[in-house]
Design a protein around this motif. Structure first.
Motif, PDB file in Angstrom:
ATOM      1  N   ARG A  45       0.817  -1.215   0.000  1.00  0.00           N
ATOM      2  CA  ARG A  45       0.000   0.000   0.000  1.00  0.00           C
ATOM      3  C   ARG A  45       0.857   1.274   0.000  1.00  0.00           C
ATOM      4  O   ARG A  45       0.319   2.369   0.146  1.00  0.00           O
ATOM      5  N   TRP A  46       2.166   1.117  -0.156  1.00  0.00           N
ATOM      6  CA  TRP A  46       3.044   2.287  -0.132  1.00  0.00           C
ATOM      7  C   TRP A  46       2.801   3.134  -1.378  1.00  0.00           C
ATOM      8  O   TRP A  46       2.851   2.636  -2.502  1.00  0.00           O
ATOM      9  N   PRO A  47       2.576   4.437  -1.230  1.00  0.00           N
ATOM     10  CA  PRO A  47       2.165   5.264  -2.372  1.00  0.00           C
ATOM     11  C   PRO A  47       3.294   5.756  -3.271  1.00  0.00           C
ATOM     12  O   PRO A  47       3.037   6.253  -4.376  1.00  0.00           O
ATOM     13  N   GLY A  48       4.551   5.647  -2.823  1.00  0.00           N
ATOM     14  CA  GLY A  48       5.666   6.143  -3.626  1.00  0.00           C
ATOM     15  C   GLY A  48       6.617   5.036  -4.022  1.00  0.00           C
ATOM     16  O   GLY A  48       6.235   3.871  -4.139  1.00  0.00           O
ATOM     17  N   SER A  49       7.889   5.405  -4.215  1.00  0.00           N
ATOM     18  CA  SER A  49       8.913   4.442  -4.612  1.00  0.00           C
ATOM     19  C   SER A  49       9.426   3.661  -3.414  1.00  0.00           C
ATOM     20  O   SER A  49       9.548   4.199  -2.311  1.00  0.00           O
ATOM     21  N   VAL A  50       9.762   2.399  -3.643  1.00  0.00           N
ATOM     22  CA  VAL A  50      10.464   1.575  -2.660  1.00  0.00           C
ATOM     23  C   VAL A  50      11.811   1.218  -3.283  1.00  0.00           C
ATOM     24  O   VAL A  50      11.854   0.547  -4.324  1.00  0.00           O
ATOM     25  N   ILE A  51      12.885   1.677  -2.674  1.00  0.00           N
ATOM     26  CA  ILE A  51      14.217   1.553  -3.272  1.00  0.00           C
ATOM     27  C   ILE A  51      15.134   0.804  -2.325  1.00  0.00           C
ATOM     28  O   ILE A  51      15.331   1.212  -1.176  1.00  0.00           O
ATOM     29  N   GLY A  52      15.681  -0.300  -2.796  1.00  0.00           N
ATOM     30  CA  GLY A  52      16.593  -1.107  -1.998  1.00  0.00           C
ATOM     31  C   GLY A  52      18.031  -0.919  -2.449  1.00  0.00           C
ATOM     32  O   GLY A  52      18.315  -0.256  -3.451  1.00  0.00           O
ATOM     33  N   THR A  53      18.944  -1.516  -1.696  1.00  0.00           N
ATOM     34  CA  THR A  53      20.363  -1.481  -2.059  1.00  0.00           C
ATOM     35  C   THR A  53      20.883  -2.917  -2.135  1.00  0.00           C
ATOM     36  O   THR A  53      20.662  -3.708  -1.209  1.00  0.00           O
ATOM     37  N   ARG A  54      21.564  -3.204  -3.228  1.00  0.00           N
ATOM     38  CA  ARG A  54      22.114  -4.555  -3.430  1.00  0.00           C
ATOM     39  C   ARG A  54      23.451  -4.447  -4.147  1.00  0.00           C
ATOM     40  O   ARG A  54      23.634  -3.604  -5.040  1.00  0.00           O
ATOM     41  N   LEU A  55      24.376  -5.331  -3.790  1.00  0.00           N
ATOM     42  CA  LEU A  55      25.679  -5.329  -4.454  1.00  0.00           C
ATOM     43  C   LEU A  55      25.578  -5.752  -5.909  1.00  0.00           C
ATOM     44  O   LEU A  55      26.436  -5.399  -6.730  1.00  0.00           O
ATOM     45  N   ASP A  56      24.540  -6.519  -6.264  1.00  0.00           N
ATOM     46  CA  ASP A  56      24.398  -6.981  -7.646  1.00  0.00           C
ATOM     47  C   ASP A  56      23.542  -6.034  -8.495  1.00  0.00           C
ATOM     48  O   ASP A  56      23.243  -6.326  -9.650  1.00  0.00           O
ATOM     49  N   ALA A  57      23.171  -4.879  -7.927  1.00  0.00           N
ATOM     50  CA  ALA A  57      22.373  -3.919  -8.690  1.00  0.00           C
ATOM     51  C   ALA A  57      23.251  -3.186  -9.704  1.00  0.00           C
ATOM     52  O   ALA A  57      24.476  -3.108  -9.557  1.00  0.00           O
ATOM     53  N   THR A  58      22.627  -2.651 -10.750  1.00  0.00           N
ATOM     54  CA  THR A  58      23.363  -1.927 -11.785  1.00  0.00           C
ATOM     55  C   THR A  58      22.978  -0.449 -11.849  1.00  0.00           C
ATOM     56  O   THR A  58      23.656   0.341 -12.490  1.00  0.00           O
ATOM     57  N   VAL A  59      21.914  -0.076 -11.152  1.00  0.00           N
ATOM     58  CA  VAL A  59      21.450   1.318 -11.137  1.00  0.00           C
ATOM     59  C   VAL A  59      22.113   2.055  -9.978  1.00  0.00           C
ATOM     60  O   VAL A  59      22.276   1.499  -8.885  1.00  0.00           O
ATOM     61  N   THR A  60      22.517   3.299 -10.173  1.00  0.00           N
ATOM     62  CA  THR A  60      23.099   4.113  -9.106  1.00  0.00           C
ATOM     63  C   THR A  60      22.010   4.987  -8.477  1.00  0.00           C
ATOM     64  O   THR A  60      20.995   5.274  -9.110  1.00  0.00           O
ATOM     65  N   PRO A  61      22.217   5.443  -7.245  1.00  0.00           N
ATOM     66  CA  PRO A  61      21.215   6.315  -6.620  1.00  0.00           C
ATOM     67  C   PRO A  61      20.940   7.581  -7.427  1.00  0.00           C
ATOM     68  O   PRO A  61      19.807   8.054  -7.478  1.00  0.00           O
ATOM     69  N   SER A  62      21.959   8.138  -8.071  1.00  0.00           N
ATOM     70  CA  SER A  62      21.777   9.382  -8.818  1.00  0.00           C
ATOM     71  C   SER A  62      20.930   9.197 -10.070  1.00  0.00           C
ATOM     72  O   SER A  62      20.317  10.146 -10.570  1.00  0.00           O
ATOM     73  N   SER A  63      20.897   7.971 -10.578  1.00  0.00           N
ATOM     74  CA  SER A  63      20.119   7.725 -11.796  1.00  0.00           C
ATOM     75  C   SER A  63      18.775   7.066 -11.507  1.00  0.00           C
ATOM     76  O   SER A  63      17.953   6.908 -12.413  1.00  0.00           O
ATOM     77  N   ALA A  64      18.524   6.696 -10.265  1.00  0.00           N
ATOM     78  CA  ALA A  64      17.256   6.067  -9.909  1.00  0.00           C
ATOM     79  C   ALA A  64      16.147   7.107  -9.868  1.00  0.00           C
ATOM     80  O   ALA A  64      16.384   8.285  -9.579  1.00  0.00           O
ATOM     81  N   HIS A  65      14.938   6.667 -10.160  1.00  0.00           N
ATOM     82  CA  HIS A  65      13.780   7.567 -10.148  1.00  0.00           C
ATOM     83  C   HIS A  65      13.083   7.446  -8.800  1.00  0.00           C
ATOM     84  O   HIS A  65      12.518   6.407  -8.469  1.00  0.00           O
ATOM     85  N   PHE A  66      13.122   8.514  -8.014  1.00  0.00           N
ATOM     86  CA  PHE A  66      12.499   8.534  -6.695  1.00  0.00           C
ATOM     87  C   PHE A  66      11.136   9.228  -6.787  1.00  0.00           C
ATOM     88  O   PHE A  66      11.063  10.402  -7.164  1.00  0.00           O
TER      89      PHE A  66
END
Length: 265
Positions: free
Chosen positions: A189-210
C-alpha cells in the motif's frame, strides 16, 4: 540539591537504573536510559518528560537543569541527587555525564504511519550494530526523513549505545518495529517508490527515479537485503565505489540514500 539524596551503590533505584543496560530489563519496563543535559533538553523540546531524573552532586546550576527538574516533578516523575560513584556505576563510564534520565520508550505501530508526512522513510532489515542504528536515526532526522522502520531481529534502538549515537534524535524520529511478513503486506500500500540497495544492482542512486514519499530499504551489515525484501523493491541500486574500498559502512550508505531520496531534483 533537590529530591532525595542517594549515596549507596546498592540502593534499589541505582540497581534498577543500571539494569536498563540490559535489553531484557528495557523490554520488561518499557523504559531506557539517556545521558546528558543536552539529550534531556532535546527530549523536553519534543514532549518527552523523564520518569526519573538523576542529578550528580557536582552538577552546576543551569537553566535547562531547572527546567528538567520542574518538568519531571510536574509530570509525576522523581528527581534524585546522586554521588559521582553512582553516576559512574550507572553509566559504566569513568567520566560520566552529571545528569542522567530514565524515559519511556515510544514505538509507533506500522499501520499508524503516514507516508505522505515526509519525503522519505528508512526501513532496516536485521541491523545488528547499535552504533550504526543510532547514527542512522540521527541521519534520518537530519535529512528530514519521517522515521525508521525496523524489520525482523534488529538491535534495540533504546540500548544505551544506540541512544548515545542518536545525539538526541531518538526523541525526534518515529521508530517502528515489525516482522518481515507484516512489512511486505504493508509495503503493498506504499504510495511512492520503494528503493533497496544490493551489491548486484546496476542502477546508481543518482540515476534512480524517486517518487515521493520514497521508502529506502537497507539490509543487514554483513548479508545485505534478503531476496524476499529486495524483490519487494521497485528498484535496487548500488552506491558506486570509486576507490579501492569495495563497500561502505551501513550508516554511511543509508545517509547517502536518505539524502538522495530527499533532495530536490
Amino acid at each position: 540539591m533537590s529530591g532525595r539524596l542517594i549515596t549507596s551503590l546498592t540502593n534499589d533505584t541505582v540497581k534498577s537504573v543500571r539494569a536498563l543496560h540490559m535489553r531484557k530489563e528495557r523490554e520488561a519496563t518499557g523504559r531506557f536510559l539517556s545521558e546528558g543535559l543536552k539529550f534531556i533538553g532535546e527530549a523536553l523540546d519534543m514532549g518527552h518528560t523523564p520518569k526519573l531524573l538523576l542529578v550528580g552532586m557536582e552538577a552546576r546550576p543551569h537553566a535547562l537543569l531547572d527546567r528538567a527538574r520542574a518538568a519531571t516533578e510536574a509530570a509525576g516523575g522523581e528527581v534524585v541527587t546522586v554521588t559521582h560513584p553512582i553516576l559512574e556505576k550507572i553509566s559504566r563510564r569513568e567520566n560520566p555525564q552529571t545528569v542522567l534520565a530514565v524515559f519511556d520508550q515510544v514505538y509507533t505501530p506500522l499501520d499508524a504511519l503516514d507516508p505522505a508526512s515526509a519525503p522519505a522513510w528508512i526501513a532496516l532489515e536485521q541491523v545488528r550494530d547499535p552504533g550504526n542504528l543510532g547514527t542512522i536515526i540521527r541521519t534520518g532526522d537530519a535529512a528530514g526523513c519521517g522515521g525508521v522502520i525496523l524489520i525482523g531481529d534488529c538491535v534495540d534502538p533504546f540500548s544505551v549505545e544506540a541512544v548515545r549515537a542518536t545525539m538526541g534524535s531518538v526523541f525526534a524520529v518515529t521508530i517502528t518495529r515489525t516482522t518481515p511478513a507484516a512489512f511486505l503486506d504493508w509495503r503493498k500500500r506504499w504510495p511512492g517508490s520503494v528503493i533497496g540497495t544490493r551489491l548486484d544492482a546496476t542502477v546508481t542512486p543518482s540515476s534512480a527515479h524517486f517518487v515521493r514519499p520514497s521508502l529506502i530499504l537497507m539490509g543487514n551489515e554483513q548479508a545485505g537485503l534478503t531476496d524476499a525484501l529486495a524483490a519487494a523493491c521497485d528498484v535496487n541500486v548500488k552506491i558506486p565505489m570509486r576507490g579501492r574500498a569495495d563497500s561502505l559502512n551501513l550508516a554511511i550508505a543509508t545517509g547517502i540514500m536518505a539524502y538522495a531520496a530527499t533532495e530536490d531534483r
